[in-house]
Design an enzyme around this catalytic site. Sequence first.
Site, short mmCIF file in Angstrom:
data_model
loop_
_atom_site.label_atom_id
_atom_site.label_comp_id
_atom_site.label_asym_id
_atom_site.label_seq_id
_atom_site.Cartn_x
_atom_site.Cartn_y
_atom_site.Cartn_z
N CYS A 75 0.87 -1.17 0.00
CA CYS A 75 0.00 0.00 0.00
C CYS A 75 0.91 1.22 0.00
O CYS A 75 1.74 1.38 0.90
CB CYS A 75 -0.88 -0.02 1.26
N CYS A 182 -0.80 3.79 -6.42
CA CYS A 182 -1.76 3.21 -5.48
C CYS A 182 -1.93 1.77 -5.95
O CYS A 182 -2.19 1.55 -7.15
CB CYS A 182 -3.10 3.95 -5.52
N1 DGL Z 1 -3.95 0.59 -2.04
C1 DGL Z 1 -3.62 1.76 -1.30
C2 DGL Z 1 -2.42 2.49 -1.84
O1 DGL Z 1 -1.60 1.87 -2.49
C3 DGL Z 1 -4.61 2.75 -0.89
C4 DGL Z 1 -6.01 2.74 -1.21
C5 DGL Z 1 -6.74 3.43 -0.10
O2 DGL Z 1 -7.03 2.75 0.86
O3 DGL Z 1 -6.97 4.65 -0.18
O4 DGL Z 1 -2.24 3.66 -1.61
#
Ligand code: DGL
Length: 261
Positions: A75, A182
Amino acid sequence: MMKKNSAIGVMDSGVGGLTTVKELQKLLPKENLIYFGDNKNVPYGNKSEEEIIALTRRMIEFLISQDVKVIAVACNTISTIIDEISKDYDIKIIKVIDPVVDNIKNTLKKDKVGLIATNFTVNSGYYDKMLGNIRVFGKGSAELAAIVDSGKIDREEVKRIIKLHVDKIIEAGHVDTIILGCTHYPILKDLFQECYPDINFINPAFQQAEAIKDYLKEKELINEVEDKYFKIFTSGDKDKYDVIMEMLDLEGPKEIIQYKD
Ligand code: DGL
């Protein structure tokens, strides 16, 4: 004492970290995997730093309780704040941002790059700081991660949102390379590419998986046993995992387990 047959722990606010799982399955096909998706609390990208830190601690502690040998922070949003807390844990934690930054520094032909990510990641300035002299043209999206996480993807609507953000990045920076900053976004990579066939969209999960492999090799922790497992713990809806796993063409079999606080 870490064991070779302990799992690699992968965590994300939701389904986005499955993009890292995909690269891990390709690169390290014999590894056991334990995934934590905090789908109940997604999106993290619109939360405060304090909230993200508290939720992240809970995920790390859960994965440690599962005896994982390394944790992949799949993430970007969490990766921007993890240094604040990683010193409190003995386990090796590998971010999704730093390995791709090294690769970009070595391969990018221009001195500028685009970034589409959560508002939190863009506003943190983490990519800008890490990329040094490379100028970053970033645009945050408040809605894209949540749409992907819902598992209900209306292709035309998603393309409209992609264009809204990416047009702004291109107008501002005239970049030819854009980081999908993301982990939910590489699930939509074909839609990004359909909208902008000439742009090179970078998926940071690939370099993260390479960094994990390098670490396990160095510590002599690569698993050698054939009989592997893939467990997914989610604080939210179990059903959406099938949809996303199919979109990513992920390898099964897997066990999806409801996580309750
Ligand atoms: N998958 C997450 C990232 O890479 C974030 C998505 C979220 O929860 O806002 O930032």
